[in-house]
Enzyme design. Sequence first.
Site: not given
Ligand code: SAH
Length: 346
Positions: A93, A106, A113, A117, A120, A334
């Site tokens: 994406e 973006c 990944c 987290c 995510c 994401c």
């Molecule tokens: N792996 C990298 C970049 C990708 S995620 C990182 O962790 O920074 C980009 C941002 O979106 C990160 O801050 C991540 O924690 C956040 N993110 C992912 N899923 C999310 C969600 N459902 N709601 C809000 N932020 C989210």
Amino acid sequence: MEKIDIKSLTKEELTNKIKEMGESGFRAGQIYDWMHKKQARSFDEMTNLSKALRDKLATECDFVSLRIERVQESAIDGTRKYLFALSDGNLIESVFMKYKFGNSVCVSSQVGCRMGCRFCASTLDGVERNLSASEILDQIYSIMKDTGEKISRVVVMGSGEPLDNYDNILRFIQLLSDENGLNMGQRNITVSTCGIVPNMYKLADEKLQINLAISLHASNQAKRQELMPIANKYSIDELMDACRNYFEKTGRQLTFEYSLVGGVNDTDDDADELAALLSDLNCVVNLIPVNPIKERDFVESTRKRVLDFQKRLEKRRINATVRREMGRDIDGACGQLRRRHIEENS
Ligand code: SAH
């Protein structure tokens, strides 16, 4: 013989390769220009090369060019979310966002990944593979072609952890900011990491002018561990040391991303603790109301809570912005679109 991923080569590497093929270095300049300035989609578009040379290139090289599988456009703000198919069938994406001061893209850095987290969607099935520099770059080129628009900023904040794909990300930055290509200023490129500490030290020594964003999401070790498994590997103190080092080496202001999860990390105490944690850093906090995903039961903080949290940080002299939510109606978070597409088609 394995084919060469020609779009991932620097101009110098390409020149060597073309000379090896018995052609003049001048040809390399033309090919590089077609790929990175004119965003050609195939060798056949390179009309100032002979047909024989184009055929030879096609035999020896892979020409990475992403195929648009699906596009969703937000009725609210014109954000366009792209689902691209890679040559091996994997899907990734990217998002195109229009702002007053210019357009942003973006990009994803991996298929899936492995960071885990909790909130995510990209990480639910783990990582499939790294993206090559050309696959990251072509997300931008494909979107430029599709929209006919210029892109002035790039954020590596899509699916994947960029510092888990270090060499390709570095190569990508080099190609994107090359004066013989798109020539994007490194100050307009942001890389976002969940905090892979050793690679943050490495990155600090690369002499780049890019922006580094750190996904923090918690103000102490115990809370961060609950939301982000990477915190088990590198403690929040080690992370903060790496951040301080990054600033000392590069002089670039840091951005901390903080996704607000209702009742989990959004209280007044959380804000106070965060302000104390960041008090000696030149930084800005980017508050993002969490985008709830159906696989988890996290809820977003109320609008009032978000604004109160921001005010509390600012009172303690921490710059804080609230991320404009874009594309909420189109699976903006994401990894959501890819998951839904795969579910619908399996
Ligand atoms: N792996 C990298 C970049 C990708 S995620 C990182 O962790 O920074 C980009 C941002 O979106 C990160 O801050 C991540 O924690 C956040 N993110 C992912 N899923 C999310 C969600 N459902 N709601 C809000 N932020 C989210």
